[in-house]
Write a protein that holds these residues in place. Structure first.
Motif, PDB file in Angstrom:
ATOM      1  N   GLY A   1       0.812  -1.216   0.000  1.00 54.73           N
ATOM      2  CA  GLY A   1       0.000   0.000   0.000  1.00 54.73           C
ATOM      3  C   GLY A   1       0.843   1.262   0.000  1.00 54.73           C
ATOM      4  N   GLU A   2       0.157   2.374   0.000  1.00 51.65           N
ATOM      5  CA  GLU A   2       0.802   3.678  -0.088  1.00 51.65           C
ATOM      6  C   GLU A   2       1.505   4.037   1.224  1.00 51.65           C
ATOM      7  OE1 GLU A   2      -0.485   8.281  -1.094  1.00 51.65           O
ATOM      8  OE2 GLU A   2      -1.881   6.629  -1.463  1.00 51.65           O
ATOM      9  N   ILE A   3       2.640   4.682   1.098  1.00 53.72           N
ATOM     10  CA  ILE A   3       3.380   5.143   2.275  1.00 53.72           C
ATOM     11  C   ILE A   3       2.800   6.480   2.696  1.00 53.72           C
ATOM     12  CG2 ILE A   3       5.631   5.865   3.146  1.00 53.72           C
ATOM     13  CD1 ILE A   3       6.862   3.937   1.081  1.00 53.72           C
ATOM     14  N   GLN A   4       2.411   6.578   3.957  1.00 53.03           N
ATOM     15  CA  GLN A   4       1.792   7.793   4.472  1.00 53.03           C
ATOM     16  C   GLN A   4       2.746   8.622   5.331  1.00 53.03           C
ATOM     17  OE1 GLN A   4      -1.293   8.703   3.615  1.00 53.03           O
ATOM     18  NE2 GLN A   4      -1.631   6.837   2.452  1.00 53.03           N
ATOM     19  N   ASP A   5       3.645   7.961   6.029  1.00 56.01           N
ATOM     20  CA  ASP A   5       4.530   8.638   6.985  1.00 56.01           C
ATOM     21  C   ASP A   5       5.932   8.742   6.400  1.00 56.01           C
ATOM     22  OD1 ASP A   5       5.753   9.710   9.196  1.00 56.01           O
ATOM     23  OD2 ASP A   5       5.484   7.939  10.471  1.00 56.01           O
ATOM     24  N   PHE A   6       6.357   9.969   6.105  1.00 53.96           N
ATOM     25  CA  PHE A   6       7.670  10.177   5.493  1.00 53.96           C
ATOM     26  C   PHE A   6       8.701  10.710   6.485  1.00 53.96           C
ATOM     27  CE2 PHE A   6       4.934  10.009   1.809  1.00 53.96           C
ATOM     28  CZ  PHE A   6       5.674   9.218   0.951  1.00 53.96           C
ATOM     29  N   ARG A   7       8.372  10.662   7.750  1.00 56.40           N
ATOM     30  CA  ARG A   7       9.370  11.021   8.759  1.00 56.40           C
ATOM     31  C   ARG A   7      10.400   9.896   8.829  1.00 56.40           C
ATOM     32  NH1 ARG A   7       5.858  11.514  13.813  1.00 56.40           N
ATOM     33  NH2 ARG A   7       4.940   9.785  12.716  1.00 56.40           N
TER      34      ARG A   7
ATOM     35  N   ARG B   1      10.436   2.206   9.573  1.00 58.43           N
ATOM     36  CA  ARG B   1       9.427   1.175   9.792  1.00 58.43           C
ATOM     37  C   ARG B   1       9.028   0.514   8.467  1.00 58.43           C
ATOM     38  NH1 ARG B   1       7.147   3.961  13.526  1.00 58.43           N
ATOM     39  NH2 ARG B   1       5.867   5.211  12.123  1.00 58.43           N
ATOM     40  N   VAL B   2       8.826   1.320   7.436  1.00 62.93           N
ATOM     41  CA  VAL B   2       8.453   0.788   6.122  1.00 62.93           C
ATOM     42  C   VAL B   2       9.578  -0.071   5.550  1.00 62.93           C
ATOM     43  CG1 VAL B   2       8.007   1.430   3.725  1.00 62.93           C
ATOM     44  CG2 VAL B   2       6.797   2.588   5.564  1.00 62.93           C
ATOM     45  N   LEU B   3      10.813   0.431   5.622  1.00 64.59           N
ATOM     46  CA  LEU B   3      11.947  -0.327   5.078  1.00 64.59           C
ATOM     47  C   LEU B   3      12.136  -1.648   5.806  1.00 64.59           C
ATOM     48  CD1 LEU B   3      14.532   2.500   4.383  1.00 64.59           C
ATOM     49  CD2 LEU B   3      13.222   1.169   2.726  1.00 64.59           C
ATOM     50  N   SER B   4      11.964  -1.644   7.110  1.00 66.85           N
ATOM     51  CA  SER B   4      12.128  -2.901   7.845  1.00 66.85           C
ATOM     52  C   SER B   4      10.998  -3.878   7.510  1.00 66.85           C
ATOM     53  CB  SER B   4      12.208  -2.654   9.349  1.00 66.85           C
ATOM     54  OG  SER B   4      10.977  -2.145   9.837  1.00 66.85           O
ATOM     55  N   ALA B   5       9.798  -3.357   7.287  1.00 72.67           N
ATOM     56  CA  ALA B   5       8.683  -4.242   6.909  1.00 72.67           C
ATOM     57  C   ALA B   5       8.911  -4.814   5.511  1.00 72.67           C
ATOM     58  CB  ALA B   5       7.367  -3.473   6.969  1.00 72.67           C
ATOM     59  N   LEU B   6       9.371  -3.987   4.592  1.00 72.59           N
ATOM     60  CA  LEU B   6       9.567  -4.440   3.217  1.00 72.59           C
ATOM     61  C   LEU B   6      10.782  -5.356   3.077  1.00 72.59           C
ATOM     62  CD1 LEU B   6       8.735  -1.225   1.177  1.00 72.59           C
ATOM     63  CD2 LEU B   6       7.316  -3.262   1.505  1.00 72.59           C
ATOM     64  N   ALA B   7      11.769  -5.195   3.943  1.00 73.98           N
ATOM     65  CA  ALA B   7      12.990  -6.006   3.857  1.00 73.98           C
ATOM     66  C   ALA B   7      12.715  -7.490   4.088  1.00 73.98           C
ATOM     67  CB  ALA B   7      14.031  -5.505   4.842  1.00 73.98           C
ATOM     68  N   GLY B   8      11.644  -7.799   4.782  1.00 78.37           N
ATOM     69  CA  GLY B   8      11.318  -9.196   5.057  1.00 78.37           C
ATOM     70  C   GLY B   8      10.345  -9.810   4.081  1.00 78.37           C
ATOM     71  N   LYS B   9       9.946  -9.069   3.083  1.00 76.48           N
ATOM     72  CA  LYS B   9       8.973  -9.584   2.114  1.00 76.48           C
ATOM     73  C   LYS B   9       9.672 -10.490   1.105  1.00 76.48           C
ATOM     74  CE  LYS B   9       5.563  -7.101   3.714  1.00 76.48           C
ATOM     75  NZ  LYS B   9       4.368  -7.646   4.282  1.00 76.48           N
ATOM     76  N   ARG B  10       9.199 -11.703   1.005  1.00 76.81           N
ATOM     77  CA  ARG B  10       9.818 -12.712   0.137  1.00 76.81           C
ATOM     78  C   ARG B  10       9.810 -12.286  -1.329  1.00 76.81           C
ATOM     79  NH1 ARG B  10       8.087 -17.628  -2.480  1.00 76.81           N
ATOM     80  NH2 ARG B  10       5.981 -17.003  -1.975  1.00 76.81           N
ATOM     81  N   ASN B  11       8.698 -11.720  -1.783  1.00 72.43           N
ATOM     82  CA  ASN B  11       8.621 -11.306  -3.190  1.00 72.43           C
ATOM     83  C   ASN B  11       9.624 -10.210  -3.519  1.00 72.43           C
ATOM     84  OD1 ASN B  11       6.635 -13.126  -3.817  1.00 72.43           O
ATOM     85  ND2 ASN B  11       4.964 -11.671  -3.657  1.00 72.43           N
ATOM     86  N   LEU B  12       9.857  -9.290  -2.597  1.00 73.70           N
ATOM     87  CA  LEU B  12      10.835  -8.234  -2.854  1.00 73.70           C
ATOM     88  C   LEU B  12      12.255  -8.782  -2.864  1.00 73.70           C
ATOM     89  CD1 LEU B  12       9.536  -5.066  -0.985  1.00 73.70           C
ATOM     90  CD2 LEU B  12       9.569  -5.541  -3.412  1.00 73.70           C
ATOM     91  N   ILE B  13      12.525  -9.729  -2.004  1.00 78.73           N
ATOM     92  CA  ILE B  13      13.854 -10.344  -1.990  1.00 78.73           C
ATOM     93  C   ILE B  13      14.082 -11.100  -3.303  1.00 78.73           C
ATOM     94  CG2 ILE B  13      15.284 -12.102  -0.857  1.00 78.73           C
ATOM     95  CD1 ILE B  13      13.837 -11.241   1.784  1.00 78.73           C
ATOM     96  N   LEU B  14      13.077 -11.831  -3.758  1.00 80.04           N
ATOM     97  CA  LEU B  14      13.182 -12.528  -5.043  1.00 80.04           C
ATOM     98  C   LEU B  14      13.330 -11.542  -6.197  1.00 80.04           C
ATOM     99  CD1 LEU B  14      10.531 -15.369  -4.634  1.00 80.04           C
ATOM    100  CD2 LEU B  14      13.016 -15.617  -4.746  1.00 80.04           C
ATOM    101  N   ALA B  15      12.641 -10.396  -6.102  1.00 78.76           N
ATOM    102  CA  ALA B  15      12.764  -9.375  -7.143  1.00 78.76           C
ATOM    103  C   ALA B  15      14.191  -8.846  -7.224  1.00 78.76           C
ATOM    104  CB  ALA B  15      11.786  -8.230  -6.878  1.00 78.76           C
ATOM    105  N   VAL B  16      14.823  -8.630  -6.093  1.00 82.54           N
ATOM    106  CA  VAL B  16      16.205  -8.153  -6.073  1.00 82.54           C
ATOM    107  C   VAL B  16      17.138  -9.203  -6.667  1.00 82.54           C
ATOM    108  CG1 VAL B  16      18.117  -7.488  -4.562  1.00 82.54           C
ATOM    109  CG2 VAL B  16      15.841  -6.533  -4.183  1.00 82.54           C
ATOM    110  N   VAL B  17      16.911 -10.466  -6.346  1.00 76.93           N
ATOM    111  CA  VAL B  17      17.724 -11.547  -6.913  1.00 76.93           C
ATOM    112  C   VAL B  17      17.558 -11.585  -8.438  1.00 76.93           C
ATOM    113  CG1 VAL B  17      17.988 -14.065  -7.020  1.00 76.93           C
ATOM    114  CG2 VAL B  17      17.755 -12.924  -4.809  1.00 76.93           C
TER     115      VAL B  17
END
Length: 121
Positions: A29-35, A41-57
């Protein structure tokens, strides 16, 4: 023949990476908090997403295959031919991601397909 094999790897891995990344970002979803704390918080949540890790590979595979391609083929072939991924991504965005693809994008994809076809002659 090796150039076309590398090109197939580049296109397949690029398309796979882009589809995985798009799917996961839509799920997040959309990022609302840019502080800074919100971004951490967003980066740590996304870092554990399997699809994003596979996308980077897949992006890494595409990058190294492209580096191998420019060693065996001219850059004037490698760059335009690798744009063939746009055609496949356009079709899959419509079919798999259920995105609206307007006529300008279809025309652009057709022009790219025509250019890649010209390269193959």
């Amino acid at each position: 023949m090796r150039a076309w094999s590398l090109l197939a790897v580049i296109i397949a891995s690029t398309v796979t990476a882009d589809l995985l990344q798009s799917h996961e970002m839509k799920r997040h979803g959309e990022i609302q908090d840019f502080r800074p704390s919100g971004l951490r918080r967003v980066l740590s949540a996304l870092a554990g997403k399997r699809n994003l890790i596979l996308a980077v590979v897949c992006m890494a595979i595409s990058f190294f295959a492209f580096m191998a391609l420019v060693q065996v083929a001219d850059l004037s072939f490698a760059v335009p031919a690798s744009a063939g991924s746009l055609v496949i991504e356009t079709v899959l965005a419509r079919l798999l991601l259920k995105e609206h693809v307007d006529s300008r994008r279809w025309i652009g994809a057709a022009l790219v397909a025509g250019g890649v076809w010209c390269l193959s002659l």
